[in-house]
Design an enzyme around this catalytic site. Structure first.
Site, short mmCIF file in Angstrom:
data_model
loop_
_atom_site.label_atom_id
_atom_site.label_comp_id
_atom_site.label_asym_id
_atom_site.label_seq_id
_atom_site.Cartn_x
_atom_site.Cartn_y
_atom_site.Cartn_z
N HIS A 80 48.00 24.97 56.05
CA HIS A 80 46.96 25.80 56.65
C HIS A 80 45.55 25.33 56.31
O HIS A 80 44.60 25.65 57.04
CB HIS A 80 47.15 27.27 56.31
CG HIS A 80 48.11 27.94 57.26
ND1 HIS A 80 49.44 27.64 57.28
CD2 HIS A 80 47.91 28.86 58.25
CE1 HIS A 80 50.04 28.35 58.23
NE2 HIS A 80 49.13 29.09 58.83
N TYR A 90 43.02 35.90 55.93
CA TYR A 90 44.33 36.49 55.63
C TYR A 90 44.36 38.00 55.81
O TYR A 90 45.37 38.55 56.23
CB TYR A 90 44.80 36.08 54.22
CG TYR A 90 45.35 34.67 54.22
CD1 TYR A 90 46.69 34.43 54.46
CD2 TYR A 90 44.51 33.58 54.01
CE1 TYR A 90 47.19 33.14 54.48
CE2 TYR A 90 45.00 32.28 54.03
CZ TYR A 90 46.34 32.07 54.26
OH TYR A 90 46.84 30.79 54.30
N GLU A 132 46.56 26.74 48.66
CA GLU A 132 45.36 26.17 49.28
C GLU A 132 44.31 25.87 48.22
O GLU A 132 43.52 24.94 48.36
CB GLU A 132 44.79 27.15 50.32
CG GLU A 132 45.61 27.21 51.59
CD GLU A 132 45.11 28.26 52.57
OE1 GLU A 132 43.90 28.28 52.86
OE2 GLU A 132 45.93 29.06 53.03
C1 HEM Z 1 51.50 34.85 55.64
C2 HEM Z 1 50.59 34.34 56.49
C3 HEM Z 1 50.87 33.26 57.55
C4 HEM Z 1 52.06 32.77 58.05
C5 HEM Z 1 53.48 33.18 57.69
C6 HEM Z 1 51.71 31.74 59.02
C7 HEM Z 1 52.64 30.98 59.74
C8 HEM Z 1 52.32 29.87 60.50
C9 HEM Z 1 53.27 28.91 61.04
C10 HEM Z 1 54.78 28.98 60.85
C11 HEM Z 1 52.58 27.96 61.72
C12 HEM Z 1 53.19 26.76 62.46
C13 HEM Z 1 52.80 25.42 61.85
C14 HEM Z 1 53.32 25.17 60.44
O1 HEM Z 1 54.45 25.58 60.10
O2 HEM Z 1 52.57 24.55 59.66
C15 HEM Z 1 51.17 28.32 61.63
C16 HEM Z 1 50.13 27.62 62.19
C17 HEM Z 1 48.85 28.07 62.24
N1 HEM Z 1 48.36 29.19 61.62
FE1 HEM Z 1 49.35 30.41 60.37
N2 HEM Z 1 50.35 31.65 59.12
C18 HEM Z 1 49.81 32.58 58.26
C19 HEM Z 1 48.47 32.82 58.06
C20 HEM Z 1 47.48 32.33 58.88
C21 HEM Z 1 46.10 32.76 58.83
C22 HEM Z 1 45.50 33.76 57.85
C23 HEM Z 1 45.45 32.09 59.83
C24 HEM Z 1 43.98 32.26 60.19
C25 HEM Z 1 43.56 32.59 61.39
C26 HEM Z 1 46.42 31.21 60.48
C27 HEM Z 1 46.17 30.30 61.49
C28 HEM Z 1 47.01 29.31 61.91
C29 HEM Z 1 46.62 28.17 62.77
C30 HEM Z 1 45.22 27.93 63.30
C31 HEM Z 1 47.76 27.40 62.96
C32 HEM Z 1 47.88 26.07 63.74
C33 HEM Z 1 47.90 26.27 65.22
C34 HEM Z 1 48.13 24.94 65.92
O3 HEM Z 1 47.18 24.19 66.03
O4 HEM Z 1 49.26 24.70 66.33
N3 HEM Z 1 47.64 31.40 59.88
N4 HEM Z 1 51.06 29.48 60.88
#
Ligand code: HEM
Length: 139
Positions: A80, A90, A132
């Site tokens: 992230h 978050y 992070e």
């Molecule tokens: C417990 C908290 C969170 C969980 C479980 C979660 C889960 C995920 C998962 C599974 C992905 C797919 C890519 C990967 O596995 O690396 C992802 C991508 C992403 N998440 Fe989270 N996330 C969380 C918190 C956040 C927060 C706080 C943000 C802020 C806005 C965020 C923004 C993003 C973005 C920008 C992507 C990439 C999108 C892309 O370009 O494909 N996430 N997240």
């Protein structure tokens, strides 16, 4: 996590069905709270909805293996960093998740169920933020 919390998270998650409504509801709530966060995500949200549902499903399955979960979340937190996410984000993501769950579950979203999900999200967010910030995952 206490057994009671695990059971409440699992039962309520099972009641949601395939999760597509939850996923779409989550992003709608997030972008209502934080219009600026829309730019962080790809234009086509369908795949993102799928990733979120897959991730929630594996979290719910892994609830009784907390050390594995902590390691997975440390890795997720490090990824992230590259997505341009800040620590403050978050809280909004957690609020959007709880609102989307409330929408999907209706009266089944009792205070106890809400507390179980809030605790789970808080633990996961903490593990991601620690990673992070450069902390090592627990052994
Ligand atoms: C417990 C908290 C969170 C969980 C479980 C979660 C889960 C995920 C998962 C599974 C992905 C797919 C890519 C990967 O596995 O690396 C992802 C991508 C992403 N998440 Fe989270 N996330 C969380 C918190 C956040 C927060 C706080 C943000 C802020 C806005 C965020 C923004 C993003 C973005 C920008 C992507 C990439 C999108 C892309 O370009 O494909 N996430 N997240």
């Amino acid at each position: 996590m206490y057994d009671l919390d695990i059971q409440r998270v699992r039962e309520s998650y099972a009641a949601i069905g395939d999760g597509a409504g939850l996923g779409r509801g989550f992003y709608a709530q997030l972008f209502r709270l934080r219009p600026d966060a829309r730019a962080l995500f790809p234009a086509d949200l369908d795949q993102q909805v799928r990733k979120l549902i897959d991730m929630l499903g594996s979290i719910v399955r892994a609830l009784d293996a907390p050390s594995q979960l902590a390691r997975d979340f440390a890795e997720l937190g490090r990824r992230h960093l590259g997505y341009g996410v800040s620590e403050e984000d978050y809280d909004d993501v957690g609020a959007a998740l709880l609102m989307a769950l409330r929408e999907q579950l209706g009266p089944a979203f009792t205070p106890e169920v809400e507390q179980a999900w809030a605790t789970l999200y808080g633990d996961l967010a903490e593990a991601m933020i620690a990673a992070e910030n450069g902390a090592s995952p627990p052994a």
